[in-house]
Design an enzyme around this catalytic site. Sequence first.
Site, PDB file in Angstrom:
ATOM      1  N   GLY A   1       0.813  -1.206   0.000  1.00 55.99           N
ATOM      2  CA  GLY A   1       0.000   0.000   0.000  1.00 55.99           C
ATOM      3  C   GLY A   1       0.845   1.253   0.000  1.00 55.99           C
ATOM      4  O   GLY A   1       2.064   1.220   0.185  1.00 55.99           O
TER       5      GLY A   1
ATOM      6  N   ASP B   1       0.994   3.698   2.156  1.00 56.63           N
ATOM      7  CA  ASP B   1       1.529   4.124   3.446  1.00 56.63           C
ATOM      8  C   ASP B   1       2.908   3.518   3.725  1.00 56.63           C
ATOM      9  O   ASP B   1       3.841   4.216   4.124  1.00 56.63           O
ATOM     10  CB  ASP B   1       0.568   3.763   4.578  1.00 56.63           C
ATOM     11  CG  ASP B   1      -0.790   4.433   4.424  1.00 56.63           C
ATOM     12  OD1 ASP B   1      -0.820   5.562   3.912  1.00 56.63           O
ATOM     13  OD2 ASP B   1      -1.798   3.829   4.811  1.00 56.63           O
TER      14      ASP B   1
ATOM     15  N   CYS C   1      -3.052  -9.131  15.291  1.00 54.39           N
ATOM     16  CA  CYS C   1      -1.945  -9.209  14.333  1.00 54.39           C
ATOM     17  C   CYS C   1      -0.821  -8.260  14.726  1.00 54.39           C
ATOM     18  O   CYS C   1       0.358  -8.624  14.673  1.00 54.39           O
ATOM     19  CB  CYS C   1      -2.458  -8.882  12.935  1.00 54.39           C
ATOM     20  SG  CYS C   1      -1.175  -8.937  11.659  1.00 54.39           S
TER      21      CYS C   1
ATOM     22  N   CYS D   1      -8.104  -8.874   5.957  1.00 52.30           N
ATOM     23  CA  CYS D   1      -7.103  -9.218   4.938  1.00 52.30           C
ATOM     24  C   CYS D   1      -7.166 -10.676   4.525  1.00 52.30           C
ATOM     25  O   CYS D   1      -6.879 -11.014   3.372  1.00 52.30           O
ATOM     26  CB  CYS D   1      -5.703  -8.854   5.429  1.00 52.30           C
ATOM     27  SG  CYS D   1      -5.063  -9.909   6.756  1.00 52.30           S
TER      28      CYS D   1
END
Length: 374
Positions: free
Chosen positions: A10, A12, A92, A192
Amino acid sequence: MRIAVAVSGGVDSLCALLLLQRAGHEVMALHALLAEPSPASASPLPGLEAACRTLGVPLRVVDLRARFAREVVTPFAAAYAEGRTPNPCALCNRHIKFGALLDVSLELGAERLATGHYARIVGGTRAGAPGPLLARATHAPKDQSYFLSLVPRERLGRVLFPLADMDKAACAALVAEGGLAVPVPQESHDICFAPGGVDAYREFLEQKWQALGITPPGPGPVLLREEAAGLEEGCGACPAGAPLRQIGSHAGLWRYTEGQRRGLGFAHTEALHVLHKDVAANALVVGPRRLLGMRALLAGEVNVAVDPRFWPERPLVRCRYGGGLSAASAQLEGNRLSLSFAEACFPTAAGQVATLYDEEGVVLAGAVVEEVLA
Protein backbone atom coordinates in the site's frame (compact mmCIF):
# COMPACT_ATOMS: atom_id res chain seq x y z
CA MET A 1 20.72 3.67 11.40
CA ARG A 2 19.85 0.31 9.82
CA ILE A 3 16.07 0.07 9.60
CA ALA A 4 13.76 -2.67 8.33
CA VAL A 5 10.52 -1.33 6.86
CA ALA A 6 7.45 -3.55 6.73
CA VAL A 7 5.90 -3.12 3.27
CA SER A 8 2.46 -4.44 2.43
CA GLY A 9 2.08 -2.99 -1.04
CA GLY A 10 0.00 0.00 0.00
CA VAL A 11 0.91 3.67 -0.29
CA ASP A 12 1.53 4.12 3.45
CA SER A 13 4.31 1.57 3.81
CA LEU A 14 5.99 2.73 0.59
CA CYS A 15 5.90 6.29 1.88
CA ALA A 16 7.56 5.17 5.13
CA LEU A 17 10.27 3.40 3.13
CA LEU A 18 10.90 6.45 0.95
CA LEU A 19 10.98 8.87 3.90
CA LEU A 20 13.54 6.84 5.82
CA GLN A 21 15.76 6.36 2.79
CA ARG A 22 15.71 10.09 2.08
CA ALA A 23 16.59 10.75 5.71
CA GLY A 24 19.87 8.90 5.11
CA HIS A 25 19.13 5.62 6.85
CA GLU A 26 20.22 2.22 5.56
CA VAL A 27 16.88 0.62 4.82
CA MET A 28 15.65 -2.79 3.75
CA ALA A 29 12.10 -3.77 2.93
CA LEU A 30 10.36 -6.71 4.61
CA HIS A 31 7.19 -8.18 3.14
CA ALA A 32 5.35 -10.66 5.37
CA LEU A 33 3.31 -13.44 3.82
CA LEU A 34 0.33 -13.74 6.15
CA ALA A 35 -2.82 -15.09 4.53
CA GLU A 36 -3.11 -17.74 1.89
CA PRO A 37 -3.53 -16.35 -1.66
CA SER A 38 -7.09 -15.37 -2.56
CA PRO A 39 -8.68 -15.19 -6.02
CA ALA A 40 -10.16 -11.85 -4.90
CA SER A 41 -6.76 -10.16 -4.61
CA ALA A 42 -3.59 -10.28 -6.70
CA SER A 43 -0.19 -10.64 -5.05
CA PRO A 44 1.55 -7.30 -4.42
CA LEU A 45 5.00 -8.90 -4.70
CA PRO A 46 5.76 -8.06 -8.36
CA GLY A 47 4.91 -4.41 -7.73
CA LEU A 48 6.93 -4.33 -4.51
CA GLU A 49 9.94 -5.82 -6.28
CA ALA A 50 9.68 -3.11 -8.94
CA ALA A 51 9.38 -0.31 -6.35
CA CYS A 52 12.38 -1.61 -4.40
CA ARG A 53 14.44 -1.83 -7.59
CA THR A 54 13.59 1.80 -8.31
CA LEU A 55 14.82 2.81 -4.86
CA GLY A 56 17.79 0.44 -4.83
CA VAL A 57 16.50 -1.16 -1.64
CA PRO A 58 16.76 -4.89 -0.86
CA LEU A 59 13.47 -6.72 -0.39
CA ARG A 60 13.09 -9.79 1.80
CA VAL A 61 9.98 -11.94 1.94
CA VAL A 62 9.15 -13.49 5.32
CA ASP A 63 6.73 -16.41 5.43
CA LEU A 64 4.62 -15.99 8.58
CA ARG A 65 1.52 -17.80 7.33
CA ALA A 66 1.65 -20.65 9.83
CA ARG A 67 2.06 -18.33 12.81
CA PHE A 68 -0.57 -15.94 11.48
CA ALA A 69 -3.05 -18.79 11.12
CA ARG A 70 -2.27 -20.06 14.63
CA GLU A 71 -2.23 -16.75 16.51
CA VAL A 72 -4.71 -14.61 14.56
CA VAL A 73 -7.00 -16.57 12.24
CA THR A 74 -7.83 -19.52 14.49
CA PRO A 75 -8.59 -17.34 17.57
CA PHE A 76 -10.67 -15.07 15.31
CA ALA A 77 -12.80 -17.99 14.11
CA ALA A 78 -13.14 -19.46 17.61
CA ALA A 79 -14.22 -16.10 19.06
CA TYR A 80 -16.94 -15.65 16.45
CA ALA A 81 -18.29 -19.12 17.20
CA GLU A 82 -18.55 -18.08 20.87
CA GLY A 83 -20.66 -15.02 20.02
CA ARG A 84 -17.91 -12.42 20.23
CA THR A 85 -16.83 -9.85 17.60
CA PRO A 86 -13.03 -10.09 17.61
CA ASN A 87 -10.55 -7.52 16.32
CA PRO A 88 -7.99 -9.41 14.20
CA CYS A 89 -5.91 -6.33 13.37
CA ALA A 90 -5.13 -5.71 17.04
CA LEU A 91 -4.08 -9.36 17.48
CA CYS A 92 -1.94 -9.21 14.33
CA ASN A 93 -0.13 -6.11 15.53
CA ARG A 94 0.65 -7.68 18.90
CA HIS A 95 1.64 -11.17 17.78
CA ILE A 96 2.77 -10.81 14.18
CA LYS A 97 3.89 -7.34 13.04
CA PHE A 98 5.47 -6.28 16.33
CA GLY A 99 6.06 -9.82 17.48
CA ALA A 100 7.34 -12.24 14.85
CA LEU A 101 8.21 -9.67 12.15
CA LEU A 102 10.05 -7.43 14.61
CA ASP A 103 12.05 -10.46 15.77
CA VAL A 104 12.98 -11.26 12.17
CA SER A 105 14.09 -7.68 11.51
CA LEU A 106 16.39 -7.74 14.55
CA GLU A 107 17.83 -11.11 13.48
CA LEU A 108 18.65 -9.55 10.10
CA GLY A 109 20.68 -6.85 11.82
CA ALA A 110 18.17 -4.00 11.82
CA GLU A 111 18.10 -1.66 14.79
CA ARG A 112 14.45 -0.70 14.28
CA LEU A 113 11.33 -1.89 12.49
CA ALA A 114 9.31 0.85 10.78
CA THR A 115 5.74 0.54 9.52
CA GLY A 116 3.25 2.73 7.69
CA HIS A 117 0.94 3.06 10.68
CA TYR A 118 -0.42 6.49 11.57
CA ALA A 119 0.65 6.76 15.21
CA ARG A 120 3.34 8.41 17.34
CA ILE A 121 6.02 7.17 19.68
CA VAL A 122 6.50 9.55 22.59
CA GLY A 123 9.90 9.56 24.27
CA GLY A 124 11.12 11.12 27.48
CA THR A 125 10.16 10.31 31.05
CA ARG A 126 6.57 10.57 32.20
CA ALA A 127 5.10 9.85 35.60
CA GLY A 128 5.11 6.10 36.03
CA ALA A 129 6.36 5.47 32.50
CA PRO A 130 9.93 6.28 31.42
CA GLY A 131 9.05 6.06 27.68
CA PRO A 132 8.68 4.98 24.98
CA LEU A 133 4.91 5.35 24.82
CA LEU A 134 2.35 5.07 22.07
CA ALA A 135 0.26 8.14 21.22
CA ARG A 136 -2.36 9.21 18.71
CA ALA A 137 -1.18 10.43 15.32
CA THR A 138 -1.20 14.15 14.56
CA HIS A 139 -3.80 13.67 11.80
CA ALA A 140 -6.72 12.41 13.88
CA PRO A 141 -8.89 10.92 11.06
CA LYS A 142 -6.18 8.39 10.16
CA ASP A 143 -4.97 7.63 13.69
CA GLN A 144 -4.32 3.90 14.20
CA SER A 145 -3.14 3.90 17.81
CA TYR A 146 -6.33 2.03 18.72
CA PHE A 147 -5.16 -1.03 16.75
CA LEU A 148 -1.69 -0.80 18.32
CA SER A 149 -2.67 -0.48 21.97
CA LEU A 150 -2.12 -4.18 22.75
CA VAL A 151 1.55 -4.02 21.67
CA PRO A 152 3.76 -4.28 24.79
CA ARG A 153 5.68 -1.12 25.63
CA GLU A 154 9.06 -2.86 25.58
CA ARG A 155 8.51 -3.60 21.90
CA LEU A 156 7.88 0.06 21.08
CA GLY A 157 11.52 0.89 21.83
CA ARG A 158 12.41 -0.89 18.59
CA VAL A 159 9.66 0.67 16.47
CA LEU A 160 9.42 3.72 14.21
CA PHE A 161 6.30 5.34 12.77
CA PRO A 162 7.54 7.74 10.06
CA LEU A 163 3.97 8.82 9.17
CA ALA A 164 3.21 10.16 12.66
CA ASP A 165 2.70 13.74 11.44
CA MET A 166 1.44 13.06 7.90
CA ASP A 167 -1.93 12.53 6.27
CA LYS A 168 -2.96 10.20 3.46
CA ALA A 169 -2.88 12.85 0.74
CA ALA A 170 0.68 13.91 1.62
CA CYS A 171 1.81 10.28 1.58
CA ALA A 172 0.29 9.65 -1.83
CA ALA A 173 1.86 12.81 -3.24
CA LEU A 174 5.31 11.90 -1.91
CA VAL A 175 5.16 8.38 -3.34
CA ALA A 176 4.03 9.70 -6.74
CA GLU A 177 6.79 12.33 -6.71
CA GLY A 178 9.27 9.53 -6.01
CA GLY A 179 8.18 7.75 -9.18
CA LEU A 180 6.81 4.69 -7.38
CA ALA A 181 3.82 2.72 -8.63
CA VAL A 182 1.69 1.50 -5.73
CA PRO A 183 0.97 -2.26 -6.02
CA VAL A 184 -2.21 -1.99 -3.92
CA PRO A 185 -3.56 1.50 -4.70
CA GLN A 186 -7.02 1.07 -3.19
CA GLU A 187 -7.38 1.16 0.58
CA SER A 188 -9.30 -1.91 1.72
CA HIS A 189 -11.59 -2.08 4.74
CA ASP A 190 -11.99 -5.85 4.45
CA ILE A 191 -10.38 -8.42 6.71
CA CYS A 192 -7.10 -9.22 4.94
CA PHE A 193 -7.58 -13.00 5.08
CA ALA A 194 -11.22 -12.85 3.94
CA PRO A 195 -11.49 -10.06 1.34
CA GLY A 196 -14.79 -9.46 -0.39
CA GLY A 197 -17.04 -8.03 2.30
CA VAL A 198 -19.53 -9.55 4.74
CA ASP A 199 -20.54 -12.51 2.58
CA ALA A 200 -16.89 -13.46 2.04
CA TYR A 201 -15.96 -13.49 5.71
CA ARG A 202 -19.08 -15.44 6.63
CA GLU A 203 -18.17 -18.06 4.04
CA PHE A 204 -14.60 -18.04 5.35
CA LEU A 205 -15.80 -18.61 8.91
CA GLU A 206 -17.99 -21.54 7.94
CA GLN A 207 -15.09 -23.17 6.08
CA LYS A 208 -12.70 -22.54 8.96
CA TRP A 209 -15.11 -23.97 11.53
CA GLN A 210 -15.47 -27.09 9.44
CA ALA A 211 -11.69 -27.47 9.30
CA LEU A 212 -11.37 -26.92 13.07
CA GLY A 213 -14.28 -29.16 13.97
CA ILE A 214 -16.25 -26.25 15.50
CA THR A 215 -20.04 -26.21 15.43
CA PRO A 216 -21.35 -22.74 16.38
CA PRO A 217 -24.78 -22.38 18.01
CA GLY A 218 -27.56 -22.28 15.45
CA PRO A 219 -30.83 -20.34 15.22
CA GLY A 220 -32.46 -18.86 18.29
CA PRO A 221 -35.07 -16.29 19.34
CA VAL A 222 -35.02 -12.59 18.51
CA LEU A 223 -36.30 -10.73 21.57
CA LEU A 224 -37.64 -7.20 21.35
CA ARG A 225 -36.92 -5.09 24.40
CA GLU A 226 -39.90 -2.84 24.95
CA GLU A 227 -39.88 0.34 26.94
CA ALA A 228 -41.02 0.22 30.53
CA ALA A 229 -42.37 3.09 32.57
CA GLY A 230 -39.60 5.31 33.88
CA LEU A 231 -36.98 3.87 31.54
CA GLU A 232 -34.25 6.38 30.75
CA GLU A 233 -33.18 6.97 27.17
CA GLY A 234 -29.81 5.40 26.40
CA CYS A 235 -29.93 3.17 29.47
CA GLY A 236 -28.45 0.19 27.66
CA ALA A 237 -29.25 -3.35 26.66
CA CYS A 238 -30.39 -4.91 29.93
CA PRO A 239 -32.28 -2.44 32.14
CA ALA A 240 -34.27 -3.93 34.97
CA GLY A 241 -38.00 -3.98 34.37
CA ALA A 242 -37.88 -3.69 30.57
CA PRO A 243 -40.02 -6.52 29.13
CA LEU A 244 -38.92 -8.82 26.31
CA ARG A 245 -41.15 -10.15 23.51
CA GLN A 246 -40.15 -12.65 20.84
CA ILE A 247 -40.60 -11.25 17.34
CA GLY A 248 -38.74 -13.82 15.25
CA SER A 249 -35.71 -16.03 14.98
CA HIS A 250 -32.08 -15.31 14.16
CA ALA A 251 -29.77 -17.44 12.00
CA GLY A 252 -26.88 -17.57 14.50
CA LEU A 253 -25.54 -14.98 16.95
CA TRP A 254 -22.21 -14.85 15.10
CA ARG A 255 -23.95 -13.02 12.24
CA TYR A 256 -24.68 -9.97 14.42
CA THR A 257 -22.83 -7.44 16.54
CA GLU A 258 -23.90 -4.94 19.18
CA GLY A 259 -25.21 -1.67 17.75
CA GLN A 260 -25.92 -3.21 14.32
CA ARG A 261 -28.95 -1.85 12.45
CA ARG A 262 -28.60 -2.95 8.83
CA GLY A 263 -28.86 -6.51 7.60
CA LEU A 264 -30.74 -7.90 10.60
CA GLY A 265 -32.95 -10.03 8.35
CA PHE A 266 -36.32 -9.22 9.95
CA ALA A 267 -38.74 -6.31 9.75
CA HIS A 268 -40.50 -4.25 12.41
CA THR A 269 -42.61 -1.12 12.63
CA GLU A 270 -39.52 0.96 13.46
CA ALA A 271 -35.77 0.62 12.93
CA LEU A 272 -34.16 -1.77 15.39
CA HIS A 273 -30.61 -2.16 16.65
CA VAL A 274 -28.87 -5.09 18.29
CA LEU A 275 -28.83 -4.22 21.99
CA HIS A 276 -27.31 -7.38 23.38
CA LYS A 277 -26.30 -10.93 22.47
CA ASP A 278 -27.38 -13.32 25.23
CA VAL A 279 -24.94 -16.12 24.48
CA ALA A 280 -26.13 -18.34 27.34
CA ALA A 281 -29.70 -18.28 26.01
CA ASN A 282 -28.65 -18.05 22.34
CA ALA A 283 -30.96 -15.03 22.09
CA LEU A 284 -30.58 -11.81 20.13
CA VAL A 285 -31.97 -8.82 22.03
CA VAL A 286 -33.03 -5.90 19.84
CA GLY A 287 -34.72 -2.57 20.39
CA PRO A 288 -35.07 1.00 19.11
CA ARG A 289 -32.12 3.38 19.01
CA ARG A 290 -33.29 5.19 22.15
CA LEU A 291 -32.60 2.05 24.21
CA LEU A 292 -29.10 1.67 22.81
CA GLY A 293 -26.34 2.57 25.24
CA MET A 294 -23.41 1.34 27.29
CA ARG A 295 -22.68 2.45 30.83
CA ALA A 296 -19.81 0.11 31.75
CA LEU A 297 -17.65 -2.75 30.54
CA LEU A 298 -15.21 -5.36 31.77
CA ALA A 299 -12.02 -6.17 29.85
CA GLY A 300 -9.10 -8.56 30.17
CA GLU A 301 -5.69 -9.22 28.57
CA VAL A 302 -4.74 -5.75 29.75
CA ASN A 303 -1.60 -4.22 28.26
CA VAL A 304 -0.58 -1.51 30.72
CA ALA A 305 1.64 1.28 29.38
CA VAL A 306 1.41 3.78 32.24
CA ASP A 307 1.17 2.84 35.92
CA PRO A 308 -2.54 3.21 36.89
CA ARG A 309 -1.50 5.36 39.86
CA PHE A 310 -0.70 8.08 37.32
CA TRP A 311 -3.84 7.77 35.20
CA PRO A 312 -6.18 10.78 35.20
CA GLU A 313 -9.35 10.46 37.25
CA ARG A 314 -11.33 9.85 34.07
CA PRO A 315 -9.24 8.60 31.14
CA LEU A 316 -10.61 8.96 27.62
CA VAL A 317 -11.65 5.61 26.15
CA ARG A 318 -12.13 4.43 22.57
CA CYS A 319 -14.00 1.14 22.24
CA ARG A 320 -14.35 0.85 18.46
CA TYR A 321 -12.13 2.04 15.64
CA GLY A 322 -13.68 5.22 14.30
CA GLY A 323 -15.72 5.63 17.47
CA GLY A 324 -15.52 8.69 19.66
CA LEU A 325 -13.64 9.17 22.91
CA SER A 326 -15.69 8.79 26.09
CA ALA A 327 -14.65 9.75 29.60
CA ALA A 328 -14.72 6.88 32.09
CA SER A 329 -13.51 5.98 35.54
CA ALA A 330 -11.17 2.99 35.43
CA GLN A 331 -10.29 0.32 37.96
CA LEU A 332 -7.54 -2.23 37.35
CA GLU A 333 -7.41 -5.36 39.49
CA GLY A 334 -4.84 -7.88 38.36
CA ASN A 335 -5.41 -8.34 34.66
CA ARG A 336 -9.03 -7.21 34.74
CA LEU A 337 -10.09 -3.71 33.80
CA SER A 338 -13.42 -2.21 34.80
CA LEU A 339 -14.66 0.94 33.06
CA SER A 340 -17.66 3.06 34.09
CA PHE A 341 -18.62 5.76 31.59
CA ALA A 342 -19.65 9.24 32.63
CA GLU A 343 -22.46 9.15 30.06
CA ALA A 344 -24.09 6.31 28.16
CA CYS A 345 -22.26 5.77 24.88
CA PHE A 346 -22.59 3.67 21.74
CA PRO A 347 -21.93 0.06 22.74
CA THR A 348 -18.92 -1.97 21.80
CA ALA A 349 -18.80 -5.76 21.60
CA ALA A 350 -16.98 -8.53 23.41
CA GLY A 351 -13.74 -9.18 21.51
CA GLN A 352 -13.16 -5.55 20.56
CA VAL A 353 -10.42 -3.41 22.11
CA ALA A 354 -10.80 -0.73 24.76
CA THR A 355 -7.97 1.82 24.53
CA LEU A 356 -7.37 4.37 27.30
CA TYR A 357 -5.78 7.77 26.59
CA ASP A 358 -4.79 10.82 28.56
CA GLU A 359 -5.71 14.34 27.42
CA GLU A 360 -2.55 14.56 25.29
CA GLY A 361 -3.41 11.43 23.32
CA VAL A 362 -0.90 9.14 25.04
CA VAL A 363 -2.04 5.53 25.35
CA LEU A 364 -2.33 4.48 28.98
CA ALA A 365 -3.50 0.91 28.37
CA GLY A 366 -5.25 -1.37 25.94
CA ALA A 367 -7.46 -4.35 26.77
CA VAL A 368 -9.80 -6.87 25.16
CA VAL A 369 -13.48 -6.32 25.97
CA GLU A 370 -15.05 -9.30 27.74
CA GLU A 371 -18.47 -8.03 28.78
CA VAL A 372 -20.59 -4.96 28.06
CA LEU A 373 -22.77 -3.78 30.94
CA ALA A 374 -25.82 -1.51 31.12
